[in-house]
Design a protein around this motif. Structure first.
Motif, PDB file in Angstrom:
ATOM      1  N   PRO A 163       0.804  -1.207   0.000  1.00 20.17           N
ATOM      2  CA  PRO A 163       0.000   0.000   0.000  1.00 20.17           C
ATOM      3  C   PRO A 163       0.846   1.270   0.000  1.00 20.17           C
ATOM      4  CG  PRO A 163      -0.423  -1.314   1.986  1.00 20.17           C
ATOM      5  CD  PRO A 163       0.556  -2.054   1.144  1.00 20.17           C
ATOM      6  N   GLN A 164       2.065   1.201   0.489  1.00 18.19           N
ATOM      7  CA  GLN A 164       2.938   2.367   0.514  1.00 18.19           C
ATOM      8  C   GLN A 164       3.666   2.566  -0.821  1.00 18.19           C
ATOM      9  OE1 GLN A 164       2.723   4.331   2.872  1.00 18.19           O
ATOM     10  NE2 GLN A 164       1.924   3.144   4.567  1.00 18.19           N
ATOM     11  N   GLY A 165       3.783   1.516  -1.617  1.00 27.12           N
ATOM     12  CA  GLY A 165       4.580   1.587  -2.842  1.00 27.12           C
ATOM     13  C   GLY A 165       3.735   1.800  -4.078  1.00 27.12           C
ATOM     14  N   THR A 195      20.323   1.678  -9.009  1.00 25.53           N
ATOM     15  CA  THR A 195      21.178   0.597  -9.502  1.00 25.53           C
ATOM     16  C   THR A 195      21.094   0.493 -11.027  1.00 25.53           C
ATOM     17  OG1 THR A 195      20.945  -0.636  -7.445  1.00 25.53           O
ATOM     18  CG2 THR A 195      21.636  -1.885  -9.382  1.00 25.53           C
ATOM     19  N   VAL A 196      19.887   0.530 -11.563  1.00 27.74           N
ATOM     20  CA  VAL A 196      19.713   0.451 -13.017  1.00 27.74           C
ATOM     21  C   VAL A 196      20.349   1.674 -13.677  1.00 27.74           C
ATOM     22  CG1 VAL A 196      18.019   0.426 -14.895  1.00 27.74           C
ATOM     23  CG2 VAL A 196      17.624  -0.961 -12.849  1.00 27.74           C
ATOM     24  N   ALA A 197      20.087   2.850 -13.138  1.00 28.36           N
ATOM     25  CA  ALA A 197      20.628   4.082 -13.712  1.00 28.36           C
ATOM     26  C   ALA A 197      22.156   4.114 -13.623  1.00 28.36           C
ATOM     27  CB  ALA A 197      20.032   5.296 -13.003  1.00 28.36           C
ATOM     28  N   LEU A 210       8.108  -2.732  -6.262  1.00 27.56           N
ATOM     29  CA  LEU A 210       9.445  -2.663  -5.676  1.00 27.56           C
ATOM     30  C   LEU A 210       9.341  -2.221  -4.224  1.00 27.56           C
ATOM     31  CD1 LEU A 210      11.228  -0.841  -8.617  1.00 27.56           C
ATOM     32  CD2 LEU A 210      11.398  -3.240  -8.051  1.00 27.56           C
ATOM     33  N   ARG A 211      10.049  -2.917  -3.356  1.00 31.98           N
ATOM     34  CA  ARG A 211      10.062  -2.521  -1.954  1.00 31.98           C
ATOM     35  C   ARG A 211      10.913  -1.279  -1.741  1.00 31.98           C
ATOM     36  NH1 ARG A 211      11.682  -7.862   0.903  1.00 31.98           N
ATOM     37  NH2 ARG A 211      10.719  -9.154  -0.651  1.00 31.98           N
ATOM     38  N   GLU A 212      11.994  -1.165  -2.509  1.00 27.72           N
ATOM     39  CA  GLU A 212      12.903  -0.019  -2.429  1.00 27.72           C
ATOM     40  C   GLU A 212      13.077   0.553  -3.826  1.00 27.72           C
ATOM     41  OE1 GLU A 212      14.153   1.283   0.289  1.00 27.72           O
ATOM     42  OE2 GLU A 212      13.373  -0.241   1.641  1.00 27.72           O
ATOM     43  N   PRO A 213      12.077   1.251  -4.335  1.00 31.80           N
ATOM     44  CA  PRO A 213      12.133   1.685  -5.736  1.00 31.80           C
ATOM     45  C   PRO A 213      13.320   2.593  -6.054  1.00 31.80           C
ATOM     46  CG  PRO A 213      10.248   2.656  -4.615  1.00 31.80           C
ATOM     47  CD  PRO A 213      10.850   1.674  -3.680  1.00 31.80           C
ATOM     48  N   ARG A 214      13.668   3.504  -5.170  1.00 36.37           N
ATOM     49  CA  ARG A 214      14.785   4.412  -5.472  1.00 36.37           C
ATOM     50  C   ARG A 214      16.119   3.678  -5.497  1.00 36.37           C
ATOM     51  NH1 ARG A 214      13.276  10.379  -3.056  1.00 36.37           N
ATOM     52  NH2 ARG A 214      11.444  10.593  -4.388  1.00 36.37           N
ATOM     53  N   LEU A 246       5.026   4.484 -10.621  1.00 37.12           N
ATOM     54  CA  LEU A 246       6.452   4.480 -10.283  1.00 37.12           C
ATOM     55  C   LEU A 246       7.155   5.621 -11.015  1.00 37.12           C
ATOM     56  CD1 LEU A 246       8.811   2.809  -8.895  1.00 37.12           C
ATOM     57  CD2 LEU A 246       9.104   1.765 -11.142  1.00 37.12           C
ATOM     58  N   TYR A 247       6.837   5.762 -12.295  1.00 36.21           N
ATOM     59  CA  TYR A 247       7.431   6.834 -13.112  1.00 36.21           C
ATOM     60  C   TYR A 247       7.067   8.203 -12.540  1.00 36.21           C
ATOM     61  CZ  TYR A 247       8.707   9.527 -17.253  1.00 36.21           C
ATOM     62  OH  TYR A 247       9.280  10.431 -18.112  1.00 36.21           O
ATOM     63  N   GLY A 248       5.800   8.405 -12.275  1.00 36.62           N
ATOM     64  CA  GLY A 248       5.332   9.692 -11.759  1.00 36.62           C
ATOM     65  C   GLY A 248       5.944  10.064 -10.424  1.00 36.62           C
ATOM     66  N   GLU A 249       6.102   9.088  -9.568  1.00 36.08           N
ATOM     67  CA  GLU A 249       6.618   9.347  -8.232  1.00 36.08           C
ATOM     68  C   GLU A 249       8.133   9.492  -8.180  1.00 36.08           C
ATOM     69  OE1 GLU A 249       5.172   6.339  -5.596  1.00 36.08           O
ATOM     70  OE2 GLU A 249       3.074   6.901  -5.916  1.00 36.08           O
ATOM     71  N   HIS A 250       8.856   8.820  -9.094  1.00 36.50           N
ATOM     72  CA  HIS A 250      10.311   8.768  -8.959  1.00 36.50           C
ATOM     73  C   HIS A 250      11.111   9.357 -10.116  1.00 36.50           C
ATOM     74  CE1 HIS A 250       9.875   6.511  -5.275  1.00 36.50           C
ATOM     75  NE2 HIS A 250       8.992   5.734  -5.896  1.00 36.50           N
ATOM     76  N   HIS A 251      10.472   9.620 -11.250  1.00 34.17           N
ATOM     77  CA  HIS A 251      11.209  10.185 -12.386  1.00 34.17           C
ATOM     78  C   HIS A 251      11.857  11.527 -12.050  1.00 34.17           C
ATOM     79  CE1 HIS A 251      11.812  12.361 -16.191  1.00 34.17           C
ATOM     80  NE2 HIS A 251      12.292  11.196 -16.583  1.00 34.17           N
ATOM     81  N   PRO A 252      11.134  12.481 -11.433  1.00 29.51           N
ATOM     82  CA  PRO A 252      11.788  13.765 -11.118  1.00 29.51           C
ATOM     83  C   PRO A 252      13.007  13.592 -10.210  1.00 29.51           C
ATOM     84  CG  PRO A 252       9.414  13.948 -10.894  1.00 29.51           C
ATOM     85  CD  PRO A 252       9.727  12.488 -11.086  1.00 29.51           C
ATOM     86  N   TRP A 253      12.876  12.709  -9.221  1.00 31.51           N
ATOM     87  CA  TRP A 253      14.010  12.451  -8.321  1.00 31.51           C
ATOM     88  C   TRP A 253      15.184  11.831  -9.089  1.00 31.51           C
ATOM     89  CZ3 TRP A 253      16.062   7.628  -7.543  1.00 31.51           C
ATOM     90  CH2 TRP A 253      17.126   7.574  -6.631  1.00 31.51           C
ATOM     91  N   LEU A 254      14.899  10.835  -9.932  1.00 29.47           N
ATOM     92  CA  LEU A 254      15.951  10.170 -10.701  1.00 29.47           C
ATOM     93  C   LEU A 254      16.628  11.157 -11.644  1.00 29.47           C
ATOM     94  CD1 LEU A 254      17.437   7.529 -11.377  1.00 29.47           C
ATOM     95  CD2 LEU A 254      15.670   7.104 -13.108  1.00 29.47           C
TER      96      LEU A 254
END
Length: 175
Positions: free
Chosen positions: A11-13, A73-75, A64-68, A20-28
């Motif tokens: 529920p948190q992820g 790692t991928v990046a 993903l439990r730890e998406p960032r 995932l893209y919307g939540e983490h793309h700006p950070w990445l």
């Protein structure tokens, strides 16, 4: 290091790749901008990171439990590939600059040669250090298997095994 994925929805992820893209793309993107001097390259690598997730079927249906950590790692791997390609291209351009004008290849030939160099680099990168060394001694220096074995302090049978591995890698990349 690998990062665990959970098939159960957390529920948190994020529940989907778009989330995932919307939540983490700006950070990445910010993270990659800090690593690169070019914002365009950072944007390209951020996109490539998510494209990698799309290309991996098992990642589509899991959370993903730890998406960032996973995205980093991928990046980071894509960043290493980017720097390797850039280094190879600079070495190629330096070599071209040393050629007399009449001997210089055409723009099309330059592109084909550079593409071939990238394929060779990818193939060599996929080999273990000893396998790579044995392959290069054979292909670039023309050493016989017995000479390679003596130089690397291994058996000739091991050299043959290394060469099979190297040629298999070549065939996989060509396929």
């Amino acid at each position: 290091m690998t990062y665990a994925v959970s098939p159960a929805a957390d529920p948190q992820g994020p529940s989907s790749l778009s989330q995932l893209y919307g939540e983490h793309h700006p950070w990445l993107l910010r993270w990659l901008r800090g690593k690169l001097s070019c914002t365009d390259h950072a944007a390209d690598l951020a996109q490539d990171t998510f494209v990698k997730l799309l290309a991996t079927p098992s990642e589509r249906a899991v959370t993903l439990r730890e998406p960032r950590a996973y995205l980093t790692t991928v990046a980071r791997r894509l960043l290493i590939d980017h720097y390797r390609r850039q280094s190879l291209e600079q070495a190629w351009l330096a070599t071209l600059a040393q050629l007399p004008a009449p001997a210089a290849p055409s723009a099309e030939e330059r592109l084909l040669i550079l593409e071939t160099l990238h394929q060779i680099d990818a193939m060599l990168d996929g080999l273990g250090a000893k396998v790579r060394t044995a392959f290069l001694l054979s292909q670039l220096e023309g050493l016989a298997y017995a000479d390679i074995a003596a130089r690397l302090n291994i058996s000739e049978r091991t050299v043959k095994r290394y060469m099979v591995q190297a040629f298999e890698q070549c065939i996989l990349l060509l396929a």
